[in-house]
Design an enzyme around this catalytic site. Structure first.
Site, PDB file in Angstrom:
ATOM      1  NE  ARG A   6       4.867 -12.930 -12.087  1.00  0.00           N
ATOM      2  CZ  ARG A   6       3.781 -12.638 -11.389  1.00  0.00           C
ATOM      3  NH1 ARG A   6       2.649 -12.357 -12.005  1.00  0.00           N
ATOM      4  NH2 ARG A   6       3.797 -12.613 -10.069  1.00  0.00           N
TER       5      ARG A   6
ATOM      6  CG  HIS B 154       4.920 -16.108  -6.268  1.00  0.00           C
ATOM      7  ND1 HIS B 154       5.802 -15.077  -6.523  1.00  0.00           N
ATOM      8  CD2 HIS B 154       3.669 -15.586  -6.461  1.00  0.00           C
ATOM      9  CE1 HIS B 154       5.120 -13.992  -6.837  1.00  0.00           C
ATOM     10  NE2 HIS B 154       3.836 -14.266  -6.814  1.00  0.00           N
TER      11      HIS B 154
ATOM     12  CD  GLN C 280       1.919 -13.234  -2.786  1.00  0.00           C
ATOM     13  OE1 GLN C 280       1.838 -12.566  -3.799  1.00  0.00           O
ATOM     14  NE2 GLN C 280       1.362 -12.856  -1.648  1.00  0.00           N
TER      15      GLN C 280
ATOM     16  CG  ASP D 291      -2.649 -19.580  -6.040  1.00  0.00           C
ATOM     17  OD1 ASP D 291      -3.293 -18.580  -6.460  1.00  0.00           O
ATOM     18  OD2 ASP D 291      -1.572 -19.939  -6.550  1.00  0.00           O
TER      19      ASP D 291
ATOM     20  CB  CYS E  52      -0.766 -15.033  -3.686  1.00  0.00           C
ATOM     21  SG  CYS E  52      -1.425 -16.081  -5.004  1.00  0.00           S
TER      22      CYS E  52
ATOM     23  NE  ARG F  74       4.736 -10.034  -3.834  1.00  0.00           N
ATOM     24  CZ  ARG F  74       4.439 -10.362  -5.093  1.00  0.00           C
ATOM     25  NH1 ARG F  74       3.197 -10.650  -5.418  1.00  0.00           N
ATOM     26  NH2 ARG F  74       5.384 -10.438  -6.022  1.00  0.00           N
TER      27      ARG F  74
HETATM   28  N1  NVA Z   1      -0.455 -19.791  -8.893  1.00  0.00           N
HETATM   29  C1  NVA Z   1      -0.731 -18.521  -9.511  1.00  0.00           C
HETATM   30  C2  NVA Z   1      -0.156 -17.407  -8.694  1.00  0.00           C
HETATM   31  C3  NVA Z   1      -0.394 -16.034  -9.260  1.00  0.00           C
HETATM   32  C4  NVA Z   1       0.238 -14.956  -8.434  1.00  0.00           C
HETATM   33  C5  NVA Z   1      -0.157 -18.517 -10.923  1.00  0.00           C
HETATM   34  O1  NVA Z   1       0.973 -18.994 -11.089  1.00  0.00           O
HETATM   35  O2  NVA Z   1      -0.834 -18.056 -11.834  1.00  0.00           O
HETATM   36  N1   CP Z   2       0.325 -12.281  -6.323  1.00  0.00           N
HETATM   37  C1   CP Z   2       0.942 -11.871  -7.434  1.00  0.00           C
HETATM   38  O1   CP Z   2       2.078 -12.222  -7.747  1.00  0.00           O
HETATM   39  O2   CP Z   2       0.207 -10.991  -8.176  1.00  0.00           O
HETATM   40  P1   CP Z   2       0.517 -10.512  -9.657  1.00  0.00           P
HETATM   41  O3   CP Z   2       0.352 -11.711 -10.554  1.00  0.00           O
HETATM   42  O4   CP Z   2      -0.530  -9.451  -9.925  1.00  0.00           O
HETATM   43  O5   CP Z   2       1.908  -9.964  -9.735  1.00  0.00           O
END
Ligand code: NVA
Ligand code: CP
Length: 302
Positions: free
Chosen positions: A102, A129, A132, A219, A260, A288
Site C-alpha cells: 500500500r 484499489h 477493494q 468514498d 469501502c 475483503r
Molecule cells: N480513497 C480512499 C480509500 C481508502 C480505503 C483513500 O485513498 O484514502
Molecule cells: N477499505 C480499505 O482499504 O480500508 P483500510 O484503509 O482500513 O485498509
C-alpha cells in the site's frame, strides 16, 4: 496471472475466476473447511499509509491458508530512509513468497513487480484499489445474483476507488455512471478505457448519475495523502456529492449502497443511509478477506 497491479491489467476472465474462487473459499470458511493452500509461505505487507481492513484481512487470510504475513511499515523499513524500491524488491524476493504493498505512486508497485521475482499485490495506491473492488464486485454479485447488465453508480471524488470501480464494473458487464465535480475527474487512462464502452457515462449532477442505479458507491472527499486539501475539497463537494435519501429516490427500488470505508457520516454519506445499508456495507468489508484469499491462492499456490 502473475501479479495484481490494477484491474486495467487484469482480464475479464481473470476477474470472473477470482470471484468464483472467492465464493468457494467463503463457503469453505463458513463451513469450517480448512485448506492450507499456502502452507509454509510468507506474505510481506508493506504499508506506507494507514489501514484497518487491508492489514487485518490479508494477515488473517494468509493465516487461514496455512501461511504467515509480515507487517512491514515503511517507517521501519529502509525504504522509508531512501533505499530504492528496485533493491527492496530484489532483496525481499529472496525471503518472501509474495508482497502486498500500500503506497502512494502506482509506479512503485510496478517497479516492485519489474525488479522482484515474486507475485506483487496492490493494496491501494493513489491510482487504484483493485483488492477493494474485487470485494465490491463479489458483494454486489452475492446480493443481486449477477453483475451483467446492472447499473453501478459512483458519486464523489474521481479517486483510486472511482478508477477501480469504473474498470471493474465495465469489465464485468455493468453499466457505469460516475458523478464528480469538475477538476476531480477519474484518471485520464481510466477515462480513455471507459469511453470505449457504450455503458459508461461521466456526469456532474449526482441525481442524473443515480437514475436507475442498482448499486451506488461513494468514498471520502479527501483521500490519504490529501489531508492538506481537505478544507478546499469540502467547499467543492459539500451539499452536492453526497449519498442521501434524495439521491436514493432516483435509483432503482432495492438499490444497494456500498462504501469501502472508512466513512465520514454527514460528508459523502448521511448517517441514516449508512445505517439503512449497514448490512451490505459490512458484507463488503468482510468480503475483503475472501476476495484476497482468492487473489493469494491464484498468485501464490504452487
Ligand atoms: N480513497 C480512499 C480509500 C481508502 C480505503 C483513500 O485513498 O484514502
Ligand atoms: N477499505 C480499505 O482499504 O480500508 P483500510 O484503509 O482500513 O485498509
Amino acid at each position: 496471472m502473475k501479479h495484481l497491479l490494477s484491474l486495467l491489467s487484469t482480464t475479464p476472465q481473470e476477474i470472473e475466476e477470482l470471484l468464483n474462487l472467492a465464493d468457494q473459499l467463503k463457503y469453505e470458511n463458513k463451513h469450517g473447511i480448512k485448506h492450507h493452500r499456502l502452507k509454509g509461505q510468507t506474505l510481506g505487507m508493506i504499508f506506507q499509509k494507514s489501514s484497518t481492513r487491508t492489514r487485518v484481512s490479508f494477515e488473517t487470510g494468509m493465516y487461514q491458508l496455512g501461511g504467515q504475513a509480515l507487517f512491514l511499515s515503511s517507517r521501519d523499513l529502509q525504504i522509508g530512509r531512501g533505499e530504492p524500491v528496485e533493491d527492496t524488491a530484489r532483496v525481499l524476493s529472496r525471503y518472501l513468497d509474495g508482497i502486498m504493498i500500500r503506497t502512494f505512486a502506482q509506479s512503485e508497485v510496478e517497479a516492485l513487480a519489474k525488479y522482484g521475482s515474486i507475485p506483487i499485490i496492490n493494496g491501494l495506491t493513489d491510482f487504484c484499489h483493485p483488492c477493494q473492488v474485487l470485494a465490491d464486485l463479489l458483494t454486489v454479485r452475492e446480493h443481486k445474483g449477477h453483475l451483467d447488465g446492472l447499473k453501478l453508480c459512483y458519486i464523489g471524488d474521481g479517486n483510486n476507488m472511482a478508477n477501480s470501480l469504473i474498470v471493474g464494473g465495465l469489465k464485468t458487464g455493468m453499466r457505469v455512471a460516475v458523478a464528480c465535480p469538475e477538476g476531480y475527474d477519474p484518471d485520464k487512462q481510466v477515462l480513455d478505457f471507459a469511453n470505449a464502452y457504450q455503458g459508461f457515462q461521466l456526469y456532474r449532477d449526482p441525481l442524473e448519475a443515480a437514475a436507475g442505479a442498482d448499486v451506488i458507491f461513494t468514498d471520502v472527499w479527501a483521500s490519504m495523502g490529501q489531508e492538506d486539501e481537505a478544507a478546499a475539497r469540502r467547499r467543492v463537494f459539500e451539499g452536492v456529492y453526497q449519498v442521501n435519501k434524495q439521491l436514493l429516490s432516483a435509483a432503482n427500488p432495492g438499490c444497494m449502497v456500498q462504501h469501502c470505508l472508512p466513512a465520514h457520516r454527514g460528508e459523502e454519506i448521511t448517517a441514516d443511509v449508512f445505517e439503512a445499508h449497514a448490512d451490505e456495507i459490512f458484507d463488503e468489508a468482510e468480503n475483503r478477506l475472501h476476495a484476497q484469499k482468492a487473489v493469494m491462492v491464484t498468485l501464490m499456490e504452487r
